[in-house]
Design a protein around this motif. Structure first.
Motif, short mmCIF file in Angstrom:
data_model
loop_
_atom_site.label_atom_id
_atom_site.label_comp_id
_atom_site.label_asym_id
_atom_site.label_seq_id
_atom_site.Cartn_x
_atom_site.Cartn_y
_atom_site.Cartn_z
N PHE A 41 14.25 12.04 6.86
CA PHE A 41 12.89 12.53 7.12
C PHE A 41 11.94 12.27 5.97
O PHE A 41 10.78 11.89 6.18
N ALA A 42 12.37 12.47 4.73
CA ALA A 42 11.47 12.29 3.58
C ALA A 42 10.94 10.86 3.53
O ALA A 42 9.73 10.64 3.33
N ASP A 43 11.82 9.89 3.74
CA ASP A 43 11.40 8.49 3.75
C ASP A 43 10.48 8.21 4.94
O ASP A 43 9.49 7.48 4.81
N ARG A 44 10.80 8.77 6.08
CA ARG A 44 9.98 8.57 7.29
C ARG A 44 8.59 9.17 7.09
O ARG A 44 7.59 8.57 7.45
N HIS A 45 8.53 10.35 6.50
CA HIS A 45 7.25 11.00 6.24
C HIS A 45 6.40 10.13 5.30
O HIS A 45 5.20 9.92 5.55
N ALA A 46 7.01 9.62 4.26
CA ALA A 46 6.30 8.74 3.32
C ALA A 46 5.80 7.49 4.02
O ALA A 46 4.68 7.02 3.76
N ALA A 47 6.59 6.94 4.92
CA ALA A 47 6.19 5.74 5.67
C ALA A 47 4.99 6.04 6.58
O ALA A 47 4.07 5.23 6.70
N LEU A 48 5.00 7.21 7.22
CA LEU A 48 3.86 7.59 8.06
C LEU A 48 2.59 7.72 7.23
O LEU A 48 1.51 7.27 7.64
N LEU A 49 2.70 8.32 6.06
CA LEU A 49 1.54 8.46 5.19
C LEU A 49 1.02 7.10 4.74
O LEU A 49 -0.20 6.90 4.65
N ALA A 50 1.92 6.14 4.51
CA ALA A 50 1.50 4.79 4.13
C ALA A 50 0.79 4.10 5.29
O ALA A 50 -0.23 3.42 5.09
N GLU A 51 1.31 4.27 6.52
CA GLU A 51 0.64 3.70 7.70
C GLU A 51 -0.75 4.30 7.87
O GLU A 51 -1.71 3.60 8.20
N GLN A 52 -0.85 5.60 7.65
CA GLN A 52 -2.15 6.27 7.76
C GLN A 52 -3.12 5.75 6.70
O GLN A 52 -4.29 5.48 6.99
N ALA A 53 -2.64 5.59 5.47
CA ALA A 53 -3.48 5.09 4.39
C ALA A 53 -3.95 3.66 4.68
O ALA A 53 -5.07 3.28 4.32
N ALA A 54 -3.11 2.88 5.36
CA ALA A 54 -3.47 1.51 5.72
C ALA A 54 -4.44 1.45 6.90
O ALA A 54 -5.00 0.40 7.20
N GLY A 55 -4.62 2.58 7.59
CA GLY A 55 -5.56 2.64 8.70
C GLY A 55 -5.01 2.16 10.03
O GLY A 55 -5.76 2.02 10.99
N THR A 56 -3.70 1.97 10.12
CA THR A 56 -3.11 1.50 11.38
C THR A 56 -2.72 2.65 12.30
O THR A 56 -2.49 2.44 13.49
N CYS A 57 -2.65 3.86 11.74
CA CYS A 57 -2.29 5.05 12.51
C CYS A 57 -3.04 6.25 11.96
O CYS A 57 -3.46 6.25 10.80
#
Length: 163
Positions: A41-57
């Motif tokens: 989960f920790a890695d998945r959460h970090a990945a979601l935050l990266a996607e959000q920062a990139a503007g794709t989600c």
């Protein structure tokens, strides 16, 4: 009354608790995320935050009037003026209009905050509550398909009336 908050690093522990507490509830209407989702989960959460920062989600937690995390609403694969909306509400909040209100707010944000022109959604055929949420929010049925081995329904909502 509900509020949507953009996903942030501080949500990780609370969100993991929400997902664990409601895993069986969610699995009754959508495919289960599997054990790896929880152990990583920790890695998945970090990945979601990266996607959000990139503007794709755009990921959001849903809070009730008392401030309790009672759901999630996600806008994924933002491209060409559209995105797919996904949502889940805690079993304890089901049947109280939380999903309908959260999807309505996400539609408004999609149009006015994120500049989107349309949203798509998918639900399994055996999830009439989700179908009702989509209908109440102006989503129109498009077609049927298989989601894994489950019959599913695709929807679309144009956002011109919100922009």
């Amino acid at each position: 009354m509900i509020t949507l908050e953009p996903l942030c690093p501080d949500h990780a522990e609370e969100l993991l608790g929400f997902e664990r507490a409601n895993r069986a509830h969610f699995a009754r209407s959508i495919p289960d995320r599997g054990d790896d989702y929880f152990t990583g989960f920790a890695d998945r959460h970090a990945a979601l935050l990266a996607e959000q920062a990139a503007g794709t989600c755009r990921f959001h937690v849903v809070r009730d009037a008392a401030g309790e995390l009672v759901g999630r609403v996600n806008l994924v694969d933002l491209a060409d003026g559209g995105a797919e909306i996904g949502y889940r509400v805690a079993e304890s909040a089901a049947g109280r209009g939380v999903a309908t209100a959260a999807v309505a707010e996400a539609c408004r944000l999609a149009a006015t905050g994120y500049g989107l022109r349309f949203l798509t959604a998918v639900t399994t055929r055996d999830n009439p509550a989700s179908q009702t949420v989509l209908a109440r929010n102006g989503f129109a049925f498009r077609h049927e398909f298989l989601l894994g081995d489950r019959p599913a329904l695709a929807y679309r909502r144009d956002l011109a009336d919100l922009g």
